[in-house]
Design a protein around this motif. Structure first.
Motif, PDB file in Angstrom:
ATOM      1  N   PHE A 445      -1.917  -0.664 -12.374  1.00  0.00           N
ATOM      2  CA  PHE A 445      -2.768  -0.733 -11.187  1.00  0.00           C
ATOM      3  C   PHE A 445      -4.248  -0.738 -11.575  1.00  0.00           C
ATOM      4  O   PHE A 445      -5.051  -1.483 -11.022  1.00  0.00           O
ATOM      5  N   GLY A 450      -5.657  -5.992 -12.805  1.00  0.00           N
ATOM      6  CA  GLY A 450      -5.275  -5.400 -11.535  1.00  0.00           C
ATOM      7  C   GLY A 450      -6.527  -5.032 -10.747  1.00  0.00           C
ATOM      8  O   GLY A 450      -7.377  -5.869 -10.469  1.00  0.00           O
ATOM      9  N   ARG A 512      -5.635 -10.080  -6.712  1.00  0.00           N
ATOM     10  CA  ARG A 512      -5.736  -8.992  -7.678  1.00  0.00           C
ATOM     11  C   ARG A 512      -4.956  -7.764  -7.173  1.00  0.00           C
ATOM     12  O   ARG A 512      -4.284  -7.078  -7.943  1.00  0.00           O
ATOM     13  N   ALA A 516      -1.792  -5.944  -8.857  1.00  0.00           N
ATOM     14  CA  ALA A 516      -1.923  -4.530  -9.218  1.00  0.00           C
ATOM     15  C   ALA A 516      -0.762  -3.696  -8.703  1.00  0.00           C
ATOM     16  O   ALA A 516      -0.390  -2.686  -9.324  1.00  0.00           O
TER      17      ALA A 516
END
Length: 673
Positions: A445, A450, A512, A516
């Motif tokens: 994450f 991410g 993104r 993530a």
């Protein structure tokens, strides 16, 4: 740099890299660091990218693999690759020694000089060098004819593409390709985590890797080689086998001289055998015995062969590493990506000098194949330091009280729903905050691809977990300065920077954010595809399997994974917590429509007006897509300088060709519409 300068520098780099490969693999005596080697290699790649004509068949760059073959060609060995006879105890080896003496008419009291080597458990291959360059590589096959796997063997780092020193004009080398135990375990864990079929043992893994039609796949496998002999040679070979091995090493081939020993008579062989048997588990690779050869090569020639086996060599095998015990329980183990695997807890039993209390059952397909149940008597096998395997169930010993193990419906670590996706062999926990997966989830994450939370690395994540500060990725956004001050070596400035990085990550773009979240099978590219198709997290969360499958590039595995992820109540709780904390990935312009909707572009050759990523973004902004290979579904091929096979294939298929200028004109024209 002009072409002449590039050619000169390329020759220098080529020579340096081959030399350093020789120092590293053949002599185990590197002269430079891995980082320095990587720098030289990258420089070579950059030169070959700018000047493709510099690429040769034996360039160090050719270890990355070649385009797939349709099938392997057959190769006939000049001299047969013979198999070895087996000896399983002292008496059988004494009989082998007596046969040698009888054939050579030696006195019974005379000790024969033998050379002893480890018997690697891998795949036998032949490497043919002409004028010092590798021209053919093949499998042993039936000993007479093998399969041509030259491109695959070129990808093995320890196989020299160019020999050192002054090698014979023609040299046929025999060797064993293998995988080290640690690498095998690591690779099998990755396969298991990714829902793929694991390999039974390192030998099967090595054999399967070398028989890939796509050598680019082989290049990713952790293969190694030790050379142990020769076939044909066009110069006089050394007089003993020991001297031959040293000559092979001098020519740049990897030989295990450290574990090879010249001994006198039966007693010397037995001492070597006992020594290797005692060290077996400490070795970094699997061996299943020792190979004993008459050291003098003139005696080898005199002894010859019988029934396709040499009289002058034999394999003195180790005893099998198996034992019978009882499965007392079968428990579930949750891996870092949620893969749930069954582990048999055994009544402790000694196998090869080690007490074994656990064994792998791999997955439920394997449980079904074995018909393994709690309470069963089973045969377990231990291979090196690898966790033992249950290889057979002794069904005849059943009492009727044995208990089958069903596929789990919920995660044993967090209670979340479990799903077995199409094409996978393991069920997976679907919980975003599963404690068994939490560390890896947090790392992914916060990673650069991410949410890009700068400074949140392993050290801080470990402390967050140890202090109990996070139970899901959403808890990152509730951290306070006081929480961070509980960390070891956390100062005012560091805490301020980390909290600032966490705050800044709240506004990352939707692709993104999707990446993530770590949704199974949703990497960076697929995250971008989903974001542009559905436009928002809410729309994607509502999407059905059929709606997902209707999206170009989304297959059944991705569709099922996405639906399963958003169907999990715990995952929805985490997403709501992220939203309440101000994490707002926003929306994306949907792909539907656009002047290039439905059009596919392929870029090839050296592009000078724009980069490939830039070109891909131009196409996607207008609703089209960029692909990596040419097919009948390709609409346009944009060709730069020195374009190769993709351009030729486009011509064969009658696909429209564009220069860089024509492509830019098209983009400008379509943008105005």
């Amino acid at each position: 740099m002009d072409r002449n300068q590039a050619r000169q520098r390329h020759a220098e780099l080529d020579a340096q890299l081959h030399h350093h490969n020789y120092r590293y693999y053949a002599l185990d005596a590197p002269e430079i660091t891995d980082a320095e080697y990587d720098r030289l290699f990258r420089e070579l790649l950059e030169l070959e990218k700018r000047f493709p004509e510099l690429v040769t068949a034996d360039s160090p760059s050719q270890r990355v693999g070649a385009p797939p073959l349709e099938k392997f060609e057959s190769v006939r060995h000049t001299l047969p690759m013979l198999s070895l006879s087996n000896r399983k105890d002292k008496e059988e080896f004494r009989e082998f020694d007596a046969q040698i003496k009888r054939f050579l008419a030696l006195p019974e009291a005379e000790d024969v000089e033998y050379i002893c080597e480890m018997k690697l458990d891998g795949l036998a291959v032949e490497l043919v060098y002409q004028n010092g360059r590798l021209i053919t590589g093949s499998t042993r096959g039936d000993g007479i004819t093998g399969e041509k796997i030259t491109e695959n063997l070129k990808t093995v780092p320890s196989v020299p593409l160019v020999l050192q020193g002054n090698p014979p004009g023609l040299l046929e080398v025999r060797g064993e390709v293998y995988i080290e135990t640690d690498e095998f375990q690591r690779w099998n864990r990755e396969l298991e985590e990714n829902g793929q079929k694991t390999f039974a043992n390192p030998r099967n893994a090595a054999a399967g890797s070398l028989r890939q039609l796509d050598s680019r796949i082989t290049a990713k496998r952790p293969l190694n080689i030790y050379c142990y002999g020769i076939g044909q040679i066009d110069s006089s070979p050394p007089q003993t086998h020991g001297e031959l091995l040293k000559a092979l090493q001098g020519w740049g081939l990897r030989v295990n001289l450290a574990e090879t020993q010249v001994v006198s008579g039966v007693q010397g062989v037995l001492e070597y055998y006992q020594s290797m048997l005692g060290r077996r588990d400490a070795l970094p690779f699997e061996i299943d015995g020792v190979v004993v050869k008459v050291n003098r090569r003139d005696w080898q020639n005199e002894l010859g062969e019988v029934s396709n086996r040499p009289r002058w060599a034999t394999a003195y095998k180790f005893p099998p590493r198996q034992a019978v015990t009882v499965i007392e329980d079968i428990q579930m183990q949750v891996g870092r990506t949620g893969a749930i695997t069954p582990v048999a807890h055994l009544k402790p039993v000694e196998v090869s000098g080690v007490m074994v209390a656990r064994a792998s059952l791999h997955n439920w397909d394997e449980i079904a194949r074995l018909d393994a149940r709690i309470g069963d008597h089973v045969v377990v096998e231990r291979a090196g330091d690898v966790i033992p395997d249950v290889v057979r169930v002794l069904a005849e010993k059943r009492s009727g009280s044995e208990t089958p193990v069903p596929l789990p419906e919920s995660c044993p670590a967090c209670g979340s729903a479990v799903a077995k996706l199409e094409g996978e062999v393991v069920p997976r926990c679907q919980g975003l905050s599963c404690p068994a997966q939490l560390k890896e989830s947090l790392k992914h994450f916060a990673s650069r691809t991410g949410m890009d939370i700068e400074g949140l690395g392993d050290r801080y994540i470990d402390q967050l977990l140890r202090l109990g500060k996070v139970q899901s990725v959403a808890d990152l956004y509730t951290l306070t300065r006081e929480d961070l001050f509980e960390f070891e070596r956390m100062g005012e400035k560091l805490a301020e920077n980390l909290l600032g990085a966490i705050e800044s990550s709240k506004q990352r773009p939707l692709p993104r954010f999707l990446h993530a979240l770590g949704i199974r099978h949703v990497g960076q590219h697929i995250a971008k595809v989903l974001a542009r198709q559905f436009g928002s997290l809410e729309a994607l969360a509502r999407a059905s399997r059929e709606e997902l499958l209707a999206v170009h590039e989304i297959g059944p595995q991705v569709a099922e994974s996405v639906v399963s992820f958003f169907a999990s109540p715990r995952n929805r709780e985490v997403l709501e917590a992220l939203e309440k904390s101000g994490v707002s990935p926003g929306t994306e312009a949907r792909r539907a429509g656009g002047p290039l909707s439905g059009k596919t572009f392929v870029f090839t050759g050296a592009l000078t007006r724009f980069g490939r990523k830039e070109a891909q973004e131009m196409v996607e902004r207008l609703g089209g897509r960029a692909a990596g290979s040419v097919s009948k579904k390709t609409d346009y091929v944009v060709a730069g300088e020195e374009a190769g096979s993709k351009l030729e294939k486009a011509r064969q298929l009658g696909i429209a060709l564009l220069s860089e200028e024509e492509f830019l004109e098209m983009m400008e024209k379509e943008s105005r519409q």
